[in-house]
Scaffold this active site. Sequence first.
Site, PDB file in Angstrom:
ATOM      1  N   GLU A 130       0.850  -1.186   0.000  1.00 42.34           N
ATOM      2  CA  GLU A 130       0.000   0.000   0.000  1.00 42.34           C
ATOM      3  C   GLU A 130       0.888   1.238   0.000  1.00 42.34           C
ATOM      4  OE1 GLU A 130      -2.591  -0.012   3.430  1.00 42.34           O
ATOM      5  OE2 GLU A 130      -2.558  -2.195   3.497  1.00 42.34           O
ATOM      6  N   LYS A 134       2.283   4.567   1.581  1.00 35.78           N
ATOM      7  CA  LYS A 134       2.432   5.102   2.936  1.00 35.78           C
ATOM      8  C   LYS A 134       2.077   6.583   2.879  1.00 35.78           C
ATOM      9  CE  LYS A 134       5.292   5.474   6.999  1.00 35.78           C
ATOM     10  NZ  LYS A 134       4.584   6.720   7.359  1.00 35.78           N
ATOM     11  N   ARG A 193      -2.593   7.886  17.361  1.00 41.29           N
ATOM     12  CA  ARG A 193      -1.611   6.836  17.639  1.00 41.29           C
ATOM     13  C   ARG A 193      -1.160   6.870  19.096  1.00 41.29           C
ATOM     14  NH1 ARG A 193       3.988   5.759  14.248  1.00 41.29           N
ATOM     15  NH2 ARG A 193       5.150   4.796  15.934  1.00 41.29           N
ATOM     16  N   LYS A 201       8.001  -0.741   6.377  1.00 43.47           N
ATOM     17  CA  LYS A 201       7.770   0.483   5.610  1.00 43.47           C
ATOM     18  C   LYS A 201       9.062   0.886   4.906  1.00 43.47           C
ATOM     19  CE  LYS A 201       8.453   3.238   9.831  1.00 43.47           C
ATOM     20  NZ  LYS A 201       7.838   4.196  10.772  1.00 43.47           N
TER      21      LYS A 201
END
Length: 600
Positions: free
Chosen positions: A253, A255, A279, A463
């Site tokens: 996906e 980021k 978060r 990531k």
Amino acid sequence: MALFHVIAELAEALAGEPGRLKKRAAIAEAIAAAHAAAPKTEDAGLFALYLAGTPFAEADPRRLNAGGALLSKALLSVSGATSTALTAAYKRHGDLGAAAFDLLQGNSSQKASLTLQDVAEAFAAMAAAKTTAIRAALVEGLLQRSTALEAKYLLKLMSGDMRIGVKQSLVEEAIAVAASAPVAEVRHAVMLEADLAAAVRRAFAGTLGEARMRLFHPLGFMLASPVDSPEEAVERFAGKQDAETASIEAFLEDKYDGMRAQIHCGDAGQPGRVVIYSRNRDDVTASFPDLEEAFASVREPLIFDGEILGWDLKAARALPFAVLGQRIGRKRVSNEWRQQVPVVFMAFDLMYANGELTLNQPLTERRNRLEVAVERLVEKVRSPLVVDERKNTAQIAMFMQPDSDGNNDEVERLMLSPARLVQSAEDIERAYADARARANEGVMLKAAASEYQPGRRGLAWVKLKRELATLDVVVTGAELGHGKRAGILSDYTFAVRGPGGELRNVGKAYSGLTDAEIAKMSAWMMEHTLEDQGYFRTVEPLMVLEVAFNNIMRSDRHASGFALRFPRIIRIRTDKPVSEIDTVERVEEIYQSQVDKPEE
């Protein structure tokens, strides 16, 4: 009734105990003793809750609303100390509780009499108080009845910063030991109900299995580990194989450069209620009323994980974080802000649906369920750009006003993050280039079979986000740290050169160096101080650092006109003279090279 002094003494001992197992044993013994002494009271549960550093259960919406200024004034009133003495004590420790101990320890006549129930009642009254004066009086009342050691840990508890090396996970383990219960069951109950005290009660009663999930408390977010290249990403998933020939099965996906968030909605018992958690597990719903209004239409209990994005409605792409950041933290979002920075929620995971947590299901299954949910809801989860500001904007039924074009169309606020399976490093490299071309930060890779692990940063998600060029800067100021860095100059303000050779600040960093390097830096800064302002010192501009960062934003906060986002120190450049540091012109050049910079 259990005394708060027992918690204070144990906390003091735990702060000096490095062994995790010894800490767990001591906490378990204390919880077991509190339960044995008064099994029909809440003492054992309060003991666990307070030792974990939380005045209320996480699922409890109440807040003490007692900031540092209120607590400091109450301490000055009770201790009779001067502001100068308090400042000096705080500078020594970097902690208000430890400063209180210094100021109050001469009061030897006070005997420990404060019970856990006394503290709980005072906290409840603070949460319900209508004025600051009432809260201040309640804090003073607690401190007046406290020993110096109790005051130390009361203030730490009220400020939300115990600093004794005890995380909630350790308290959960101690509960399991104290009640001879499986730690997995304790943790599961805490995750479902977000209440440590309730978990203690269930553990001793043998009813942990009866815990049931309820919405409106944040679950832990699963985190991704960084990788520097597509080949490293493939190696993480496939093991130590040749990255060019290895095959993996992972979802890829974009980021996004937004704000990670969790949306809880659709509870039948509380129709229309929506809560958005950051978060950091903070309730940020007030900053995004347009999302709250849109998700209030959902009629099935769901928890989405995703990213809040500022959204360019015409270009159909994400706005840079620098633009979205202007809305974050606002207690009131006007129509002007709703139009200037529209927001959407880009969903990429489904944590709860159909009355059950989906965390233990593989990502492929969660993704299928997410796609079905978004397809079903996307047309319903809408809200207008402009509302009647005289009405309660938190309600789904409101009076809309036409926008500047005379339309009152609603905006779709729920989007599905595009994802596809990838198998090779070459495929990942192409996808990364495409993501950057779309002005996104990079790509995420998630193992197709991975379960959702709250609060974990493992190897199942990675990531790929390459850093921009680094900058060589010079330190112009240093600030005292907190906690274990109290009394040490560990936060460094730094500058680049302006057109005339003058120094212009561009950011501040406090991460990247070892403790030994920080100690040397602190000693050097103290020797080269130009102006001592207490917590902050202006220093001779002689120390050169190399810093990395995520991106650069225009900012009025610094004289350079720019600010580095998430700066971190790479190394101390003793090999480089100050005359060779980077310039504002170089900062501008890097800024202009960013594909995700705001339009100007």
